[in-house]
Write an enzyme that holds these catalytic residues in place. Structure first.
Site, mmCIF file in Angstrom:
data_model
loop_
_atom_site.group_PDB
_atom_site.id
_atom_site.type_symbol
_atom_site.label_atom_id
_atom_site.label_comp_id
_atom_site.label_asym_id
_atom_site.label_seq_id
_atom_site.Cartn_x
_atom_site.Cartn_y
_atom_site.Cartn_z
ATOM 1 N N ARG A 271 7.348 -4.249 -8.003
ATOM 2 C CA ARG A 271 8.524 -4.137 -7.382
ATOM 3 C C ARG A 271 8.503 -5.271 -6.303
ATOM 4 O O ARG A 271 7.698 -5.312 -5.536
ATOM 5 C CB ARG A 271 8.194 -2.557 -6.551
ATOM 6 C CG ARG A 271 9.208 -2.646 -5.278
ATOM 7 C CD ARG A 271 9.217 -1.310 -4.656
ATOM 8 N NE ARG A 271 8.152 -0.793 -4.236
ATOM 9 C CZ ARG A 271 7.645 -1.114 -2.931
ATOM 10 N NH1 ARG A 271 8.399 -1.888 -2.412
ATOM 11 N NH2 ARG A 271 6.347 -0.780 -2.679
ATOM 12 N N HIS A 275 10.545 -0.600 -0.982
ATOM 13 C CA HIS A 275 10.389 0.528 -1.468
ATOM 14 C C HIS A 275 11.983 1.548 -1.649
ATOM 15 O O HIS A 275 12.635 1.795 -2.726
ATOM 16 C CB HIS A 275 9.729 1.581 -1.017
ATOM 17 C CG HIS A 275 9.515 2.942 -1.472
ATOM 18 N ND1 HIS A 275 9.200 3.402 -2.566
ATOM 19 C CD2 HIS A 275 10.068 4.348 -0.884
ATOM 20 C CE1 HIS A 275 9.462 4.727 -2.892
ATOM 21 N NE2 HIS A 275 9.895 4.976 -1.746
ATOM 22 N N TYR A 284 2.584 -4.592 4.545
ATOM 23 C CA TYR A 284 1.557 -4.327 3.986
ATOM 24 C C TYR A 284 1.098 -5.052 2.694
ATOM 25 O O TYR A 284 0.166 -4.940 1.914
ATOM 26 C CB TYR A 284 1.826 -2.603 3.410
ATOM 27 C CG TYR A 284 2.991 -2.388 2.677
ATOM 28 C CD1 TYR A 284 3.374 -2.888 1.102
ATOM 29 C CD2 TYR A 284 4.187 -1.903 3.295
ATOM 30 C CE1 TYR A 284 4.286 -2.513 0.759
ATOM 31 C CE2 TYR A 284 5.203 -1.484 2.646
ATOM 32 C CZ TYR A 284 5.314 -1.806 1.274
ATOM 33 O OH TYR A 284 6.613 -1.614 0.587
#
Length: 386
Positions: A271, A275, A284
C-alpha cells in the site's frame, strides 16, 4: 480482450530479478520475463493486445485513485481508501473471473468495481455519504463494499455453498487484506469452505500494513502458509505482477469450477498511500521501505515489459492517457454534481418488508428534521442584520 501476438515466456529472457523465495512471478520488477512452471501455462493464451488492455486498466484505476483522493481533499468526498500500488492485484484478479462469478469485496476494491461495470458516480456516492451502495449487487454480481474487516469471507463461503447446492459452475471470490487474516470471521469461513469444499477463492492482498500494524507482527509465516492448516491449497504470488496475478486467479478458478474446492491466494503487494485519507502513514513507516516498493511499481513494470517487446509506442501511450483523462473527468463531474439524497431515504433497504421498530424510528427522525424548519431563513435574517 483482442487477439495479437502470443506472449512466450522464454527462460533465456529471464535476465531480471530472481523471484523472491516462494513467490510466483512472471514479470520481474525491471520488466523482464521470468519463468514459472506453474503459472506460465495458465496465461499461454495471453497476447500483447490483451496485456496492453491490462496495462490500460491499471493506468485508469490509478487515475481514478488520484482523482478521488483529490476530491476528498477538496471536501467533495467524506473519505477515500487509496489503492495506489495495488493495481496489478485488482486488475489481474478481476480479469480472470467470469461474469457469473460473484465478488465479495472489501472497501478498497474500487478498481475491481470499475472493471465490473459499476458507474463512477455510483462508486463515489458511497464515499460521499450519499448512498449505502454504489451499485446493484445482482446487476454486476458484486456485493457492496464491506467495511467490517473479514466479514465478507463468511458471505462468500456461504454463497459458494449455495452455488454447489444449486448445481452452478460459477464461483465466489472474497477479497481480504493481510489484517483480516487475524479475524475470527476469516478462520470460520475457511473452516466451513474446506469442510464442504465450497467453490470459493480467498484472495488476500498482503499490502504489508493493517493500518499501522506491520504484517510481520501478526504472522511469522507467509500468509499463504496458513491455508494448509485448513486443508486449503495456498499460493503466494507477486501481487505487483499483473500477469502472475491473472494466472494465479485462473489457477484457483479452475480448481473451484472442477469441484476441487477452495483456494487461498496471497498477492504480495504494498500500500503506497495511507490506509484511508484519514490516516498518516509517515507516523509508522519509514521512507526507505516506501522507496524499496516504489521500485517495484506494478504499472512501471508491465509498461517496461510491453516497451521491451515493441508492443507499446507513443500512440499507444497517448490512447491510454486519453482514456484515463476521460474517466477522471467523468468521475469529477459525476461527483461534484451528485444531488444530495432525501434524508428519509436512510431508512430504505434496511428490511425487505415493513418493520414496526423502523417505522417508529422513521417517525421520530421526521419530527427531528421538522424541528429545523425555517432555521435557514432565520440564519439569513440574522446574517442580514450584522
Amino acid at each position: 480482450m483482442q487477439g495479437g501476438e502470443k506472449i512466450v515466456l522464454d527462460p533465456a529472457t529471464n535476465s531480471g530479478d530472481s523471484p523472491q523465495p516462494g513467490i510466483h512471478q512472471l514479470i520481474a520488477a525491471d520488466g523482464t520475463a521470468v519463468t514459472d512452471a506453474l503459472l506460465a501455462p495458465l496465461v499461454a493464451d495471453v497476447d500483447d493486445a490483451q496485456l496492453l488492455d491490462l496495462y490500460s486498466d491499471m493506468v485508469v484505476i490509478r487515475r481514478i485513485d488520484f482523482e478521488a483522493t483529490a476530491l476528498q481533499r477538496q471536501g467533495q468526498l467524506a473519505l477515500w481508501p487509496p489503492m495506489l500500488g495495488q493495481e496489478a492485484a485488482q486488475i489481474g484478479s478481476v480479469r480472470a473471473l467470469e461474469k457469473d462469478d460473484f465478488i465479495f469485496p472489501t472497501y478498497r476494491e474500487n478498481g475491481v468495481a470499475y472493471c465490473r461495470g459499476a458507474k463512477l458516480a455510483g462508486i463515489m456516492s458511497t464515499w460521499r455519504g450519499s448512498a449505502n451502495t454504489g451499485w446493484d449487487p445482482y446487476e454486476f454480481n458484486m456485493a457492496t463494499p464491506q467495511i467490517i474487516i473479514g466479514a465478507q469471507t463468511l458471505h462468500a463461503a456461504g454463497y459458494a455453498m449455495g452455488l454447489t447446492m444449486d448445481g452452478k459452475e460459477s464461483l465466489a471470490i472474497a477479497y481480504l487484506g493481510d489484517g483480516a487474516t487475524s479475524q475470527g470471521d476469516v478462520h470460520e469461513s475457511m473452516v466451513f469452505a474446506a469442510s464442504f469444499q465450497a467453490p470459493v477463492i480467498f484472495f488476500c492482498q498482503n499490502n504489508h500494513w493493517a493500518i499501522s500494524e506491520p504484517v510481520r507482527l501478526q504472522s511469522h509465516v507467509p500468509l499463504a502458509g496458513r491455508a494448509a492448516g485448513y486443508g486449503i491449497p495456498g499460493l503466494r504470488v507477486d501481487g505487483n505482477d499483473v500477469l502472475a496475478v491473472l494466472a494465479a486467479t485462473r489457477w484457483a478458478a479452475a480448481r473451484a469450477r472442477s469441484g476441487a474446492g477452495p483456494s487461498f491466494i496471497e498477492a504480495v503487494t504494498y500500500r503506497m498511500g495511507p490506509h484511508t485519507t484519514a490516516d498518516d502513514p509517515t507516523r509508522y513507516r519509514g521512507v526507505t521501505e516506501l522507496e524499496e516498493w516504489a521500485a517495484k511499481d506494478p504499472i512501471a513494470r508491465v509498461r517496461a515489459f510491453l516497451l521491451g517487446r515493441g508492443a507499446l509506442d507513443d500512440a499507444g501511450e497517448a490512447a491510454v492517457a486519453a482514456r484515463a483523462d476521460a474517466v477522471a473527468a467523468e468521475l469529477r463531474e459525476g461527483t461534484i454534481n451528485m444531488p444530495d439524497p432525501d434524508p428519509m431515504t436512510v431508512f430504505d433497504n434496511v428490511y425487505t418488508s415493513e418493520h414496526s421498530i423502523l417505522d417508529r424510528q422513521r417517525e421520530h427522525y421526521a419530527r427531528y428534521l421538522a424541528g429545523f424548519a425555517g432555521a435557514s431563513d432565520t440564519a439569513t435574517l440574522e446574517g442580514n442584520r450584522s
